[in-house]
Design an enzyme around this catalytic site. Structure first.
Site, short mmCIF file in Angstrom:
data_model
loop_
_atom_site.label_atom_id
_atom_site.label_comp_id
_atom_site.label_asym_id
_atom_site.label_seq_id
_atom_site.Cartn_x
_atom_site.Cartn_y
_atom_site.Cartn_z
N SER A 26 0.86 -1.16 0.00
CA SER A 26 0.00 0.00 -0.04
C SER A 26 0.91 1.38 -0.10
O SER A 26 2.00 1.34 0.74
CB SER A 26 -0.76 -0.18 1.12
OG SER A 26 -1.90 0.86 1.19
N PRO A 27 0.44 2.34 -0.73
CA PRO A 27 1.07 3.55 -0.61
C PRO A 27 1.29 4.09 0.88
O PRO A 27 0.49 4.00 1.56
CB PRO A 27 0.35 4.88 -1.35
CG PRO A 27 -0.19 3.41 -2.29
CD PRO A 27 -0.79 2.36 -1.58
N TYR A 186 -7.54 14.23 1.02
CA TYR A 186 -6.81 15.26 0.13
C TYR A 186 -7.70 15.76 -0.86
O TYR A 186 -8.95 15.64 -1.01
CB TYR A 186 -5.63 14.27 -0.44
CG TYR A 186 -4.72 13.96 0.78
CD1 TYR A 186 -4.14 14.82 1.65
CD2 TYR A 186 -4.27 12.73 1.01
CE1 TYR A 186 -3.49 14.55 2.56
CE2 TYR A 186 -3.40 12.28 2.17
CZ TYR A 186 -3.13 13.07 2.86
OH TYR A 186 -2.42 12.76 4.05
N ARG A 234 -7.98 5.13 -5.54
CA ARG A 234 -8.12 4.72 -3.92
C ARG A 234 -9.41 5.77 -3.61
O ARG A 234 -9.36 7.05 -3.78
CB ARG A 234 -6.84 5.37 -3.22
CG ARG A 234 -7.33 5.17 -1.70
CD ARG A 234 -5.80 4.99 -0.91
NE ARG A 234 -5.51 3.48 -0.72
CZ ARG A 234 -4.69 3.13 0.11
NH1 ARG A 234 -4.05 3.78 0.86
NH2 ARG A 234 -4.20 1.70 0.24
N ARG A 328 1.37 -1.33 7.32
CA ARG A 328 2.21 -1.40 8.58
C ARG A 328 2.53 -2.78 8.74
O ARG A 328 3.87 -2.84 9.16
CB ARG A 328 1.07 -1.04 9.85
CG ARG A 328 0.78 0.44 10.03
CD ARG A 328 0.04 0.64 11.13
NE ARG A 328 -0.31 2.04 11.35
CZ ARG A 328 -1.30 2.57 10.97
NH1 ARG A 328 -2.28 1.93 9.91
NH2 ARG A 328 -1.54 3.95 10.86
#
Length: 370
Positions: A26-27, A186, A234, A328
């Site tokens: 994942s980014p 964002y 996303r 993570r």
């Protein structure tokens, strides 16, 4: 033709690309770059996850313009120099059998802040290298952030042009997959959400209007990234705030994305309002991927608190999502995919350097009962 269900290590083909498995890095923002240029940190960070067996390796959010960065340390792709620096990353990821992906992003009103390990969190003033952020409206994300300027038509045209140029550069840099970032508060998420978009023109109000700029961006990226290569988006499927973006809104938007040629929706949530109340727990966003896939008829990716091989495999086997994105857990263990294959009794190839030096010896010892 086999009727066996897909699983975590099944290949997946989209357009001309076949992903070797359903595991994606994942980014994950690293905030470790000068003037947005890729460097040795990114090569080692992403390269080790490719060595570790992930089928898809995403960069973190790559800003399509200097003012699209979250911090001064963000990755960028707003010039040919940025594309050239990233070419080393894509070449190495491909050499390990993985597919390199890039997330194209604009931070909107959450731009020009300190890096997360710099305290306290605060807007970076222009006198210290910061800039005035922009958004659909003039509301701040929260008090520590600067007040954004509401984008006018010229500003929105620039955003669309920046995404289009970034998509071209991404292909030139060797990326085989591009993702439009419309999540986590964002810019594109800000337009989608009624909490942050209070405009009264044709870009505000109804979902159809709020989706207008995000769709213009998606259309530009799809048109400027090679037709034979996939493009994902996303989404924050819900704002987790009453009156905000809802799951039903996201289902409707996902249908529009499919019509624009988007190949997969990467289903995350939240990030647009500090009042959010997120029930974090194992796989807490997987249901969003399942719902959007079923009701919008589009491939989806599941992300968020996915840690166990059996958990990830079950998501794919039961059709809840086509792809599982890990963040993570891959920071904790870059070789999670290789270990997951052993746990799930799947045969995968370890790097020959590791096979000979470590795992091969262990396998031989096990075979001899030692």
């Amino acid at each position: 033709m086999s009727d066996a269900p897909n699983h975590l290590f099944s290949p997946l083909t989209q357009r001309s690309i076949t992903f070797p498995n359903r595991i994606a890095v994942s980014p994950m923002c690293q905030y470790s770059y000068l003037d947005g240029l890729s460097n040795e940190w990114q090569l080692v960070h992403l390269g080790s996850r490719a060595v570790g067996g992930a089928g898809i390796v995403f960069t973190e959010a790559a800003a399509v313009s200097p003012e699209g960065r979250i911090t001064l340390g963000d990755l960028g792709i707003w010039s040919d120099a940025h594309a050239a620096a990233l070419a080393r990353i894509t070449a190495f990821v491909k050499s390990q059998g993985a597919v390199p992906g890039i997330q194209l992003a604009h931070a909107g009103r959450k731009a020009s802040v300190a890096k997360p390990w710099e305290t306290p969190l605060a807007a970076v003033p222009v006198s210290e290298g910061g800039w005035e952020p922009v958004g659909p409206s003039t509301g701040k994300f929260e008090e520590a952030y600067a007040t954004p300027a509401a984008l006018d038509r010229a500003g929105m045209d620039k955003v669309v042009a920046d995404f289009a140029a970034a998509a071209k550069r991404a292909a030139e840099a060797g990326f085989l997959l591009a993702e439009v970032h419309a999540a986590h508060g964002y810019l594109l998420h800000e337009f989608l959400s009624p909490l942050s978009n209070t405009r009264t023109d044709e870009y505000g109000g109804s979902l159809e209007n709020r989706a207008r700029l995000p769709l213009e961006v998606v259309r530009a990226v799809r048109a400027n990234f090679p037709a034979e290569l996939p493009v994902w988006t996303r989404l924050s499927v819900t704002d987790w705030v009453e009156g905000g973006l809802s799951v039903e809104d996201s289902v409707a938007f996902a249908k529009l994305l499919k019509a624009e040629g988007i190949d997969l929706v990467d289903c995350s949530s939240g990030g647009n309002d500090p009042r959010q109340k997120i029930p974090v727990g194992a796989g807490y966003q997987v249901a969003f991927a399942e719902k959007l896939g079923r009701e919008a008829g589009i491939a989806t990716g599941a992300v968020g608190m996915i840690t166990a091989p059996e958990q990830a495999d079950q998501i794919v086997r039961t059709g809840q999502a086509e792809v599982v994105l890990l963040a993570r857990e891959l920071l904790r263990n870059p070789y999670w995919p290789l270990h997951a294959a052993e746990t799930l009794h799947q045969v995968v190839s370890w790097p020959v350097q590791y096979e000979r030096a470590g795992r091969g010896k262990l396998a031989r010892r096990k075979a001899l009962g030692q």
